[in-house]
Design an enzyme around this catalytic site. Sequence first.
Site, PDB file in Angstrom:
ATOM      1  N   HIS A  57       6.070   7.872 -12.283  1.00  0.00           N
ATOM      2  CA  HIS A  57       6.745   8.076 -10.999  1.00  0.00           C
ATOM      3  C   HIS A  57       7.796   7.017 -10.709  1.00  0.00           C
ATOM      4  CE1 HIS A  57       4.417  11.528 -10.366  1.00  0.00           C
ATOM      5  NE2 HIS A  57       4.677  11.627  -9.080  1.00  0.00           N
ATOM      6  N   ASP A  92       2.223   5.120   0.387  1.00  0.00           N
ATOM      7  CA  ASP A  92       2.303   6.338   1.212  1.00  0.00           C
ATOM      8  C   ASP A  92       1.827   7.568   0.445  1.00  0.00           C
ATOM      9  OD1 ASP A  92       3.450   4.785   3.120  1.00  0.00           O
ATOM     10  OD2 ASP A  92       5.485   5.519   2.825  1.00  0.00           O
ATOM     11  N   GLU A 146       4.724   1.793  10.476  1.00  0.00           N
ATOM     12  CA  GLU A 146       5.903   2.155   9.673  1.00  0.00           C
ATOM     13  C   GLU A 146       6.967   2.678  10.623  1.00  0.00           C
ATOM     14  OE1 GLU A 146       5.862   4.440   6.149  1.00  0.00           O
ATOM     15  OE2 GLU A 146       4.321   3.236   5.146  1.00  0.00           O
TER      16      GLU A 146
END
Length: 514
Positions: A95, A156, A272
């Site tokens: 990723h 996240d 956040e």
Amino acid sequence: MAVNNNNKLLLITFAICRLIVTVGLTVLPELLDVGLEGRLSVDTWELEAASVDFGRLSRGVPSEVVHPATAEDVARVVKAAFESALAVSARGHGHSINGQALIREKKGVVIEMGKGGSGVRVCEKGMYVDVWGGELWIEVLSATLEYGLAPMSWTDYLYLSVGGTLSNAGISGQTFNHGPQITNVYELDVVTGKGELVTCSEDRNSELFHAVLGGLGQFGIITRARIALEPAPRRVRWIRVLYSNFGRFCEDQEYLISLHGKPGRERFDYVEGFVIVDEGLINNWRSSFFSPSNPVNITSLNADGGVLYCLEITKNYDQENADSVDEEIQGLLKKLHFISTSVFTSDLPYVDFLDRVHKAELKLRSKGLWDVPHPWLNLFVPKSRIKDFDKGVFKGILGNKTSGPILIYPMNKSKWDPRSSVVTPEEDVFYLVAFLRSALDTETLEYLTNQNRQILRFCHGSEIKVKQYLPHYTTQQEWMDHFGDKWTQFNARKMQFDPRRILATGQQIFQFHP
Ligand code: FAD
């Protein structure tokens, strides 16, 4: 019957094609005698899968893919590679954005960490979990939840490998309080670039321990990580509020992170935020939150320069404090300065909150919008210059179409161990600003790539001393500038733990000479 026969024919043709392409690809002589419990593969489909990443901006076909069954397998492969100077890249879940886990050399091996290994073992008494380096965080979560426990610091998105995020830092809205994931590790098993399997911690082989955390895969391959746990809350109150004034937004975010270390009832558990320059976005990506019952209309909210800022906070709770959670939230919200009519609240199980981005992934996948190029840019911006950044970038360079979410949230430097390899700005508080954008065509890719360059040039020109998170550079001079004072130590650690510079060459930090 006809369908069955057709299917059979298709399968046979597929198998023959696969065989034809694979014939001629042979196991590297360097790895012929390593004797693995796992397996080596030169299957074209496996080589192809290991030659791209989430970013879809780079390509690098390895000569071979290794599927280790044990840490000893990893050690055997790296030892053989060390002896013959062969490039080796551990691949977690692929990723990365810029080919960090790829092999760009003519010859080299990808160690596919995703399968095999020792799995996840929870120690309830010790409040920790031992995890194979290739395990995904979603698997860690489901294993620990069986004991009512969970790690404290998250990313996240949970479909990332433990070894991959620990090689960077691993950050999210809990970082202000618990530090990044690398702050929450007790012990590691690491295969160094010499093929030695070493256990390390704060007290044992500490130089290797600190080097590997945030070490971009340069010093060793993590085969096991011991991660701290806490009792897992059951539910989460998830709140979003909007600001049109950037100064107020920052003051409130900074206030909320200054409450780190306070008892749970006196602070939020997660802080956040994101920037909204594009109305379509807020009501779409990552967010069934506002719509359809609560659609947000930017123009009606008097956005400052067309830009709105969304603070995102959560409060965890259980049966025991379910009665007091609303009062605690109201007490905290009272101290903030958001647009009073813009409070959006949702209530959900803890797992669903942690796994929220996966829902967006499934949506994007179903529309064919996941496997597209992602020219992402992640920056740590010092607190003292965040307003200049807002003026120059959010209200300047960006324009009103962003092609993906833009996250912004501050962190406390005191929660980052300076002995780790990761670099952050000099100030006590710095912001993550993450441009998480997708390019659906070549034109957009070029546009966004240029815009990223423009943002970096703007920071450089305005002397905003940003540091890239998940950094990407192509020359050693740029890497030296990135590491600054830490470069000498980073370089010395490389010479000590990977003297032939065979590991994670996809990062392009050190020149690899076969
Ligand atoms: P890979 O891409 O496979 O590898 C990354 C690097 O680590 C490579 O250099 C590789 O060689 C090395 N490596 C991999 N495994 C090991 C190992 N076992 N030992 C040593 N080195 C290893 N990051 C955050 O911090 N917070 C977020 O909220 C966040 N959200 C994300 C959401 C999405 C949708 C995506 C795509 C990425 C996100 N990231 C986030 C970034 C992510 O943490 C990094 O890209 C991370 O490297 C990905 O993990 P991976 O397992 O896929 O690593």
